[in-house]
Design an enzyme around this catalytic site. Structure first.
Site, PDB file in Angstrom:
ATOM      1  N   GLY A  43    -117.864 -47.720 -67.088  1.00 41.46           N
ATOM      2  CA  GLY A  43    -116.625 -47.946 -66.328  1.00 41.46           C
ATOM      3  C   GLY A  43    -116.442 -49.429 -66.030  1.00 41.46           C
ATOM      4  O   GLY A  43    -115.358 -49.997 -66.219  1.00 41.46           O
ATOM      5  N   HIS A  44    -117.511 -50.062 -65.560  1.00 42.46           N
ATOM      6  CA  HIS A  44    -117.437 -51.512 -65.315  1.00 42.46           C
ATOM      7  C   HIS A  44    -117.160 -52.260 -66.618  1.00 42.46           C
ATOM      8  O   HIS A  44    -116.387 -53.226 -66.644  1.00 42.46           O
ATOM      9  CB  HIS A  44    -118.756 -52.029 -64.737  1.00 42.46           C
ATOM     10  N   GLN A  68    -118.652 -53.586 -46.125  1.00 38.67           N
ATOM     11  CA  GLN A  68    -117.849 -52.408 -46.491  1.00 38.67           C
ATOM     12  C   GLN A  68    -118.650 -51.120 -46.404  1.00 38.67           C
ATOM     13  O   GLN A  68    -118.156 -50.062 -46.780  1.00 38.67           O
ATOM     14  CB  GLN A  68    -117.210 -52.591 -47.868  1.00 38.67           C
ATOM     15  N   ARG A 194    -123.124 -44.385 -58.089  1.00 37.61           N
ATOM     16  CA  ARG A 194    -123.703 -43.400 -57.174  1.00 37.61           C
ATOM     17  C   ARG A 194    -124.104 -42.104 -57.895  1.00 37.61           C
ATOM     18  O   ARG A 194    -124.836 -41.296 -57.318  1.00 37.61           O
ATOM     19  CB  ARG A 194    -122.747 -43.090 -56.022  1.00 37.61           C
TER      20      ARG A 194
HETATM   21  P1  AMP Z   1    -118.176 -50.873 -57.827  1.00 34.92           P
HETATM   22  O1  AMP Z   1    -119.278 -51.603 -58.518  1.00 34.92           O
HETATM   23  O2  AMP Z   1    -118.413 -49.417 -57.656  1.00 34.92           O
HETATM   24  O3  AMP Z   1    -117.691 -51.574 -56.584  1.00 34.92           O
HETATM   25  O4  AMP Z   1    -116.950 -50.940 -58.829  1.00 34.92           O
HETATM   26  C1  AMP Z   1    -116.487 -52.177 -59.329  1.00 34.92           C
HETATM   27  C2  AMP Z   1    -115.202 -51.961 -60.063  1.00 34.92           C
HETATM   28  O5  AMP Z   1    -115.404 -51.065 -61.145  1.00 34.92           O
HETATM   29  C3  AMP Z   1    -114.113 -51.335 -59.190  1.00 34.92           C
HETATM   30  O6  AMP Z   1    -112.867 -51.954 -59.512  1.00 34.92           O
HETATM   31  C4  AMP Z   1    -114.149 -49.900 -59.601  1.00 34.92           C
HETATM   32  O7  AMP Z   1    -112.925 -49.225 -59.414  1.00 34.92           O
HETATM   33  C5  AMP Z   1    -114.468 -50.027 -61.069  1.00 34.92           C
HETATM   34  N1  AMP Z   1    -115.032 -48.772 -61.579  1.00 34.92           N
HETATM   35  C6  AMP Z   1    -116.117 -48.106 -61.103  1.00 34.92           C
HETATM   36  N2  AMP Z   1    -116.310 -46.960 -61.779  1.00 34.92           N
HETATM   37  C7  AMP Z   1    -115.315 -46.890 -62.708  1.00 34.92           C
HETATM   38  C8  AMP Z   1    -114.950 -45.945 -63.709  1.00 34.92           C
HETATM   39  N3  AMP Z   1    -115.642 -44.826 -63.899  1.00 34.92           N
HETATM   40  N4  AMP Z   1    -113.869 -46.195 -64.472  1.00 34.92           N
HETATM   41  C9  AMP Z   1    -113.129 -47.338 -64.270  1.00 34.92           C
HETATM   42  N5  AMP Z   1    -113.436 -48.274 -63.352  1.00 34.92           N
HETATM   43  C10 AMP Z   1    -114.497 -48.057 -62.581  1.00 34.92           C
END
Ligand code: AMP
Length: 291
Positions: A43-44, A68, A194
């Site tokens: 996703g990232h 946060q 997570r």
């Molecule tokens: P995080 O590391 O969880 O704070 O996420 C960092 C960025 O990656 C944020 O903009 C999230 O929305 C994005 N993100 C996390 N998981 C996904 C996913 N499965 N698909 C698309 N973007 C994602």
């Protein structure tokens, strides 16, 4: 000279980040920012690919932002793997990792915060008091520090994306906010750092969240009232084995208020708990004329 991890240049200090971006901008290169908390997955990497396609230079940030997280949330046990993350970023042709420590982001005497406003009140805001103010503050800081042309955020955190769009508009931050679609596992589970917390039995139940959201959206398309479809979805999540449903609601995609006439796009939004793990997901609801 910047430090490197493997082949990836890393800035730990805001001054190093600013110097690097200033050099790029002087060469008329465009810059994209991808803020993350690390423990990177596909996703990232979709955000990095989107950034790569839309700018000459790509910066990823990794900062597990303490402000946060609530007092009973997972800040201390949040997964951290900087070396693994750096290898993935290098393979994805990221140009720079910005990975500051907490003292660099919040030095002694830090006192000014961004209030996320009414978009932070519903949905996750009801269950995570202060969370979106923490997000709005850290993202505002990152945007001002890196001064990118664009910044990419996932639709996975849909409420966060809408809040960040609002913050950038309201505070005249000179940066285009790009939303990137959710990347899923083959069984539909939205990828998330997570997900690593899930025990095998919980991992088996988890994809039900996406199935239930898709079903709720289909019901609305067939004419069921959004509130009725949402209530049925909540019950279906519990039936599937989720321990607690924080919410399953169908809202307007932009205002995040309960969906009414369906002339504008909507979004089915859910957050629920499997054991100690809180999962979120969402699914678009097309306006009536576009179905
Ligand atoms: P995080 O590391 O969880 O704070 O996420 C960092 C960025 O990656 C944020 O903009 C999230 O929305 C994005 N993100 C996390 N998981 C996904 C996913 N499965 N698909 C698309 N973007 C994602």
């Amino acid at each position: 000279m910047l430090q490197t991890i493997g082949t990836l240049p890393v800035a730990r200090k805001i001054a190093e980040l600013r110097r690097t971006v200033a050099d790029w901008r002087r060469n008329s290169e465009t810059v994209a920012l991808v803020p993350t908390m690390g423990a990177l997955h596909a996703g990232h990497l979709a955000l990095i690919a989107h950034a790569r396609a839309h700018a000459d230079r790509v910066i990823a940030t990794i900062f597990v932002n303490p402000t946060q997280f609530g007092p009973n949330e997972d800040f201390t046990r949040y997964p951290r793997d900087e070396a693994g993350d750096a290898a993935k970023l290098a393979a994805a042709s990221c140009d720079l990792l910005f990975a500051p420590d907490a003292a660099e982001m919040y030095p002694a005497g830090f006192a000014t915060t961004v209030s996320a406003g009414p978009l932070a009140a519903p949905l996750c805001g009801r269950f995570r008091p202060g969370h979106f103010d923490g997000v709005a503050t850290v993202v505002t800081k990152l945007l001002l520090q890196a001064h990118p042309h664009i910044a990419c955020f996932g639709e996975k955190d849909y409420q966060q994306l809408q809040i960040i769009r609002r913050v950038a508009r309201d505070l005249d931050i000179d940066c285009t906010i790009e939303g990137v679609p959710i990347v899923r596992e083959s069984d539909g589970l939205a990828m998330s750092s997570r997900n690593a917390y899930l025990a095998p039995e919980e991992r088996r139940i988890a994809p039900a969240m996406h199935r239930v959201l898709v079903d709720a959206v289909a019901q609305v398309a067939r004419g069921t009232a959004p509130q009725e479809a949402a209530a049925a979805g909540s019950a279906a999540l519990l039936q599937a084995g989720f321990d607690k449903v924080d919410y399953l609601e169908i809202v307007y995609a932009e205002s995040l208020q309960p969906l009414g006439d369906q002339t504008r796009p909507g979004r089915a939004m859910a957050a629920a708990r499997l054991g100690k793990t809180r999962l979120i997901d969402n699914e678009p609801v097309l306006p009536r004329g576009a179905r």
